[in-house]
Scaffold this active site. Structure first.
Site, mmCIF file in Angstrom:
data_model
loop_
_atom_site.group_PDB
_atom_site.id
_atom_site.type_symbol
_atom_site.label_atom_id
_atom_site.label_comp_id
_atom_site.label_asym_id
_atom_site.label_seq_id
_atom_site.Cartn_x
_atom_site.Cartn_y
_atom_site.Cartn_z
ATOM 1 N N HIS A 44 61.745 62.057 56.351
ATOM 2 C CA HIS A 44 62.033 60.674 55.978
ATOM 3 C C HIS A 44 60.731 59.993 55.596
ATOM 4 C CE1 HIS A 44 60.664 60.319 60.139
ATOM 5 N NE2 HIS A 44 60.242 59.107 59.794
ATOM 6 N N HIS A 125 54.853 57.676 52.963
ATOM 7 C CA HIS A 125 54.712 59.130 52.951
ATOM 8 C C HIS A 125 55.879 59.787 53.665
ATOM 9 C CE1 HIS A 125 53.248 58.007 56.924
ATOM 10 N NE2 HIS A 125 53.545 59.250 57.309
#
Length: 179
Positions: A44, A125
């Protein structure tokens, strides 16, 4: 007896095609012995790490996080693979200005409601692995666009995984179980 604090964050979950491409990319890295890859279901992009929160405050988060959200598309093909200090192997994402603006509006709302917000600059990220100081990124490859039309409030429980507590955009049942 008071319930223990819960560890919370907000996140973007990739749709199946993007998740599969991320898993394939991570599999092409050269991992050192001892590296701890992230399980595919846990991949995620974190938006806000809230840390430990009193469980009584969780209901207060829902209206704070329910900030207008403009659907956007992330383009992971423009992302950069890197190993950050501390051995965190990541795919650094470029995010559209609409998502950056949403992130800042939520940060402001969280602070106003008395919640802690990380002081560090947001570096969008996907974490591929921890304890990966000497990992070598995979050769560049094509990744599909990542449509973003929801944000999840997630509880992280060590040894038990992630639990979606609320979604803003789609309903929680529309998000695959994240283990």
């Amino acid at each position: 007896m008071k319930a223990a604090a819960v560890r919370l964050f907000t996140a973007l979950w990739p749709p199946a095609a993007v998740r599969e491409a991320l898993v394939a990319l991570a599999a092409r890295w050269q991992w050192p012995a001892g590296a701890k890859p992230v399980a595919p279901a846990r991949l995620h992009a974190t938006l806000h790490f809230l840390g430990l929160v009193d469980p009584d405050c969780v209901p207060l988060l829902r209206p704070v996080l329910d900030v207008p959200f403009e659907p956007v598309t992330l383009h992971p093909e423009a992302a950069r693979q890197a190993v950050w200090p501390g051995g965190i192997a990541v795919l650094e994402l470029e995010v559209p200005s609409a998502l950056r603006a949403w992130h800042e509006r939520v940060s402001t709302a969280l602070r106003a409601a008395g919640f802690d917000v990380e002081a560090r600059a947001w570096r969008p990220h996907v974490t591929f692995a921890r304890k990966a100081s000497h990992a070598r990124p995979a050769p560049a490859c094509e990744l599909p666009p990542w449509p973003v039309d929801d944000v999840a409030l997630v509880r992280s429980t060590p040894g038990r995984g992630y639990e979606v507590l609320a979604c803003f955009g789609r309903r929680p049942e529309d998000i695959a179980h994240v283990g």
